[in-house]
Design an enzyme around this catalytic site. Structure first.
Site, PDB file in Angstrom:
ATOM      1  N   ASN A 283      23.994  44.374  66.037  1.00  0.00           N
ATOM      2  CA  ASN A 283      23.000  43.903  67.007  1.00  0.00           C
ATOM      3  C   ASN A 283      21.718  43.336  66.405  1.00  0.00           C
ATOM      4  OD1 ASN A 283      22.453  46.612  66.393  1.00  0.00           O
ATOM      5  ND2 ASN A 283      21.270  46.863  68.263  1.00  0.00           N
TER       6      ASN A 283
ATOM      7  N   CYS B 202      19.364  49.607  70.558  1.00  0.00           N
ATOM      8  CA  CYS B 202      19.531  51.057  70.741  1.00  0.00           C
ATOM      9  C   CYS B 202      18.387  51.656  71.543  1.00  0.00           C
ATOM     10  CB  CYS B 202      19.672  51.725  69.387  1.00  0.00           C
ATOM     11  SG  CYS B 202      18.443  51.138  68.235  1.00  0.00           S
TER      12      CYS B 202
ATOM     13  N   GLU C  10      21.384  56.499  62.190  1.00  0.00           N
ATOM     14  CA  GLU C  10      20.586  55.841  63.244  1.00  0.00           C
ATOM     15  C   GLU C  10      21.578  55.408  64.310  1.00  0.00           C
ATOM     16  OE1 GLU C  10      17.337  55.671  63.233  1.00  0.00           O
ATOM     17  OE2 GLU C  10      16.913  56.238  61.164  1.00  0.00           O
TER      18      GLU C  10
HETATM   19  P1  NAD Z   1      29.779  50.529  65.245  1.00  0.00           P
HETATM   20  O1  NAD Z   1      29.612  51.997  65.091  1.00  0.00           O
HETATM   21  O2  NAD Z   1      31.004  50.026  65.891  1.00  0.00           O
HETATM   22  O3  NAD Z   1      29.723  49.829  63.803  1.00  0.00           O
HETATM   23  C1  NAD Z   1      28.650  50.012  62.912  1.00  0.00           C
HETATM   24  C2  NAD Z   1      29.133  49.747  61.496  1.00  0.00           C
HETATM   25  O4  NAD Z   1      30.093  50.750  61.139  1.00  0.00           O
HETATM   26  C3  NAD Z   1      29.842  48.411  61.322  1.00  0.00           C
HETATM   27  O5  NAD Z   1      29.541  47.901  60.043  1.00  0.00           O
HETATM   28  C4  NAD Z   1      31.297  48.784  61.439  1.00  0.00           C
HETATM   29  O6  NAD Z   1      32.152  47.871  60.772  1.00  0.00           O
HETATM   30  C5  NAD Z   1      31.300  50.133  60.739  1.00  0.00           C
HETATM   31  N1  NAD Z   1      32.375  51.037  61.173  1.00  0.00           N
HETATM   32  C6  NAD Z   1      32.968  51.111  62.390  1.00  0.00           C
HETATM   33  N2  NAD Z   1      33.910  52.086  62.381  1.00  0.00           N
HETATM   34  C7  NAD Z   1      33.888  52.636  61.141  1.00  0.00           C
HETATM   35  C8  NAD Z   1      34.627  53.680  60.511  1.00  0.00           C
HETATM   36  N3  NAD Z   1      35.549  54.356  61.161  1.00  0.00           N
HETATM   37  N4  NAD Z   1      34.349  53.962  59.223  1.00  0.00           N
HETATM   38  C9  NAD Z   1      33.384  53.299  58.558  1.00  0.00           C
HETATM   39  N5  NAD Z   1      32.652  52.288  59.093  1.00  0.00           N
HETATM   40  C10 NAD Z   1      32.909  51.969  60.375  1.00  0.00           C
HETATM   41  O7  NAD Z   1      28.466  49.994  65.985  1.00  0.00           O
HETATM   42  P2  NAD Z   1      28.173  48.524  66.515  1.00  0.00           P
HETATM   43  O8  NAD Z   1      28.983  48.302  67.738  1.00  0.00           O
HETATM   44  O9  NAD Z   1      28.228  47.534  65.396  1.00  0.00           O
HETATM   45  O10 NAD Z   1      26.624  48.657  66.884  1.00  0.00           O
HETATM   46  C11 NAD Z   1      26.160  49.143  68.087  1.00  0.00           C
HETATM   47  C12 NAD Z   1      25.730  50.590  67.977  1.00  0.00           C
HETATM   48  O11 NAD Z   1      24.722  50.737  66.981  1.00  0.00           O
HETATM   49  C13 NAD Z   1      25.097  51.090  69.251  1.00  0.00           C
HETATM   50  O12 NAD Z   1      25.567  52.389  69.515  1.00  0.00           O
HETATM   51  C14 NAD Z   1      23.621  51.114  68.927  1.00  0.00           C
HETATM   52  O13 NAD Z   1      22.855  52.014  69.678  1.00  0.00           O
HETATM   53  C15 NAD Z   1      23.637  51.499  67.508  1.00  0.00           C
HETATM   54  N6  NAD Z   1      22.371  51.122  66.873  1.00  0.00           N
HETATM   55  C16 NAD Z   1      21.484  52.091  66.517  1.00  0.00           C
HETATM   56  C17 NAD Z   1      20.256  51.730  65.953  1.00  0.00           C
HETATM   57  C18 NAD Z   1      19.247  52.744  65.550  1.00  0.00           C
HETATM   58  O14 NAD Z   1      18.383  52.396  64.739  1.00  0.00           O
HETATM   59  N7  NAD Z   1      19.281  53.957  66.044  1.00  0.00           N
HETATM   60  C19 NAD Z   1      19.962  50.390  65.771  1.00  0.00           C
HETATM   61  C20 NAD Z   1      20.894  49.448  66.150  1.00  0.00           C
HETATM   62  C21 NAD Z   1      22.100  49.819  66.695  1.00  0.00           C
END
Ligand code: NAD
Length: 477
Positions: free
Chosen positions: A154, A285, A249
């Site tokens: 995002n 988020c 995060e």
């Molecule tokens: P996601 O969890 O699907 O993916 C995040 C990252 O993890 C990606 O690089 C993805 O390829 C990797 N990933 C996914 N499954 C994995 C696994 N099993 N093993 C290792 N790596 C894996 O999240 P998304 O859809 O890309 O992002 C949206 C989410 O991120 C939302 O829940 C949002 O709230 C959160 N977010 C949090 C913050 C914060 O600072 N708290 C900021 C931005 C986004």
């Protein structure tokens, strides 16, 4: 304007294997470029190189680490418009939001360049006991060693920056795994880093599939895993991370309270809430998901929010006039459309929006959504906001705390004691008084409690996680 293909990077150098990952324009749905795919061997090489680089990175003088970060600032400034367009294409961000993210990328690197040369440490009085007379203590922070960084789709640049820039400032070699949905901007960042004289192995930016990603989580040679992404993935990774430090995060369903006397004209409050809810199509988020409005002006506020939601212009993110872009893909928009329909089935009313065309979901405002409906209890992560009246401030505080998330909360009030009460009682990483929970500048400590995560980012705080205290005891005879 996009290259036909981008490499990944191992030990500061580009790699061009034959296999690659298609990258889709999130508005048109067409494949617009490709990024080379890293295999298991590349991940192992990146880890081994980072381990070798730990000593040289630790010894790199502060002014040299600062120079690397300053180089990045200059190059991002020169390439700002190109970076914004990449974000617009690979993440579907309206151009004006994409430019805003590039500005924040630059601010994050600038902050890290300043932190890189800050001293720190303490002089300790050890003479607390007769046996310690003549002893003095000193502390300083030393880098933890190689770190593993995993980022979401995002904010493909600024959330990468929140891990990469502190790692450089702290003196930690790093391996970054950007989102496979938005890898291009991270590869341009790697291209810029490759122009610097960071020690060999100081950075790798890799793109393994889930099958090959395991060592980035489990390998004990890596000393910290910093993950930003969804709640379930984050906590699963922590369980697999072994002895390394873990920073998570994760998601949220942020609430904003509009009190009896909000401290600003209702129109201004509504402007901020609409921005917090619909900016980036709600894919932040700390997007405003739940708004608790004092009953005395609930109806007036409702009309103002509906008016603002309807005024958004949805469409092609490359069009300068677009204010609402697509969600990251059609399945994400369908998932949220399903939650809206589920909420309506449970008695909720759609005040505006609710329609979907492909990945474009209309800005949607609802009321009467039960607390246990997924649309309220889960992270919506889309352009949807739920309104609810309250009469008791204590009850409103309890509703903000309901559920398993706790990232940031917003409160509009002109009552200082209520502001302090919220700061005391809300189970979140941060309380924003006078604005929405979506407010963030890149130097503030940022992170969540409960299901929303562990640890804090914000340049200085990320550096603390990436370093350890080392004590020196000196005995004077
Ligand atoms: P996601 O969890 O699907 O993916 C995040 C990252 O993890 C990606 O690089 C993805 O390829 C990797 N990933 C996914 N499954 C994995 C696994 N099993 N093993 C290792 N790596 C894996 O999240 P998304 O859809 O890309 O992002 C949206 C989410 O991120 C939302 O829940 C949002 O709230 C959160 N977010 C949090 C913050 C914060 O600072 N708290 C900021 C931005 C986004």
């Amino acid at each position: 304007m996009l290259a036909e293909r981008y490499p990944y990077y191992v030990a500061n150098r580009p790699r061009w294997p034959n296999t690659d990952l298609p990258v889709v324009d999130k508005y048109s749905g067409e494949v617009v470029t490709r990024v080379a795919l890293s295999d298991a061997a590349a991940v192992e090489e990146a880890i081994a190189a980072a381990v070798r680089a730990a000593g040289p990175m630790r010894r790199l003088p502060a002014h040299a680490r600062q120079a690397v970060l300053e180089h990045c600032v200059r190059r991002f400034q020169e390439r700002a418009e190109e970076l914004a367009l990449v974000l617009c294409i690979e993440a579907g961000k309206p151009l004006r939001d994409a430019r805003g993210e590039v500005t924040r990328l630059i601010e994050t690197f600038k902050a890290a360049a300043e932190e890189a040369v800050r001293g720190g440490g303490e002089v300790l009085n050890l003479e607390v006991s007769a046996r310690a007379e003549g002893y003095r203590g000193f502390t300083r922070r030393v880098p933890v060693g190689p770190v593993s960084l995993i980022t979401p789709f995002n904010f493909p640049l600024n959330l990468v920056a929140h891990k990469v820039a502190p790692a450089i400032a702290a003196g930690c070699p790093f391996i970054l795994k950007p989102s496979d949905r938005t890898p291009v901007s991270a590869m341009i960042l790697a291209e810029v880093l490759a122009e610097t004289n960071l020690p060999e192995g100081a950075f790798s930016v890799v793109t393994p599939t889930l099958k090959d990603i395991g060592p980035l989580i489990e390998d004990e040679r890596l000393k910290l895993l910093s993950f930003t992404g969804s709640e379930k993935v984050g906590w699963d990774l922590k369980a697999r991370a072994g002895r390394k430090k873990v920073v998570l995060e994760l998601g949220g369903n942020a609430a904003c309270v509009v009190d009896r006397e909000p401290g600003a004209p209702l129109e201004v409050v509504a402007d901020r809430v609409a921005l917090g809810a619909f900016f980036q199509s709600g894919q932040s988020c700390i997007s405003v998901q739940r708004v608790l409005v004092h009953a005395s002006h609930y109806e007036a506020f409702k009309a103002l929010i509906v008016e603002r939601a309807r005024a958004l212009r949805s469409g092609n993110p490359r069009d300068e006039a677009t204010t609402l872009g697509p969600m990251i893909d059609e399945p994400a928009a369908k998932r949220l459309e399903g939650w809206i329909q589920d909420a309506v089935g449970r008695g909720a009313r759609v005040l505006t929006g609710g329609g979907r065309k492909g990945a474009l979901l209309e800005a949607t405002v609802l009321e009467g959504v039960p607390e246990d409906a997924p649309l309220s209890a889960e992270e919506a992560f889309g352009p949807v906001v739920l309104l609810q009246p309250f009469t008791s401030f204590t009850e409103a505080m309890a509703q903000v705390n309901a559920g398993r998330y706790g990232l940031q909360a917003g409160l509009f009030t002109n009552d200082l004691s209520r502001a302090m009460h919220a700061w005391d009682e809300l189970e979140v990483g941060g309380v924003v008084v006078g604005d929405v929970p979506s407010f963030r500048v890149d130097t503030m400590p940022y992170g969540g409690v409960k299901g929303s995560g562990l640890g804090r980012e914000g340049v200085k705080y990320a550096i603390e996680d990436m370093t350890e205290l080392r004590l020196l005891v000196l005995r004077q005879r």
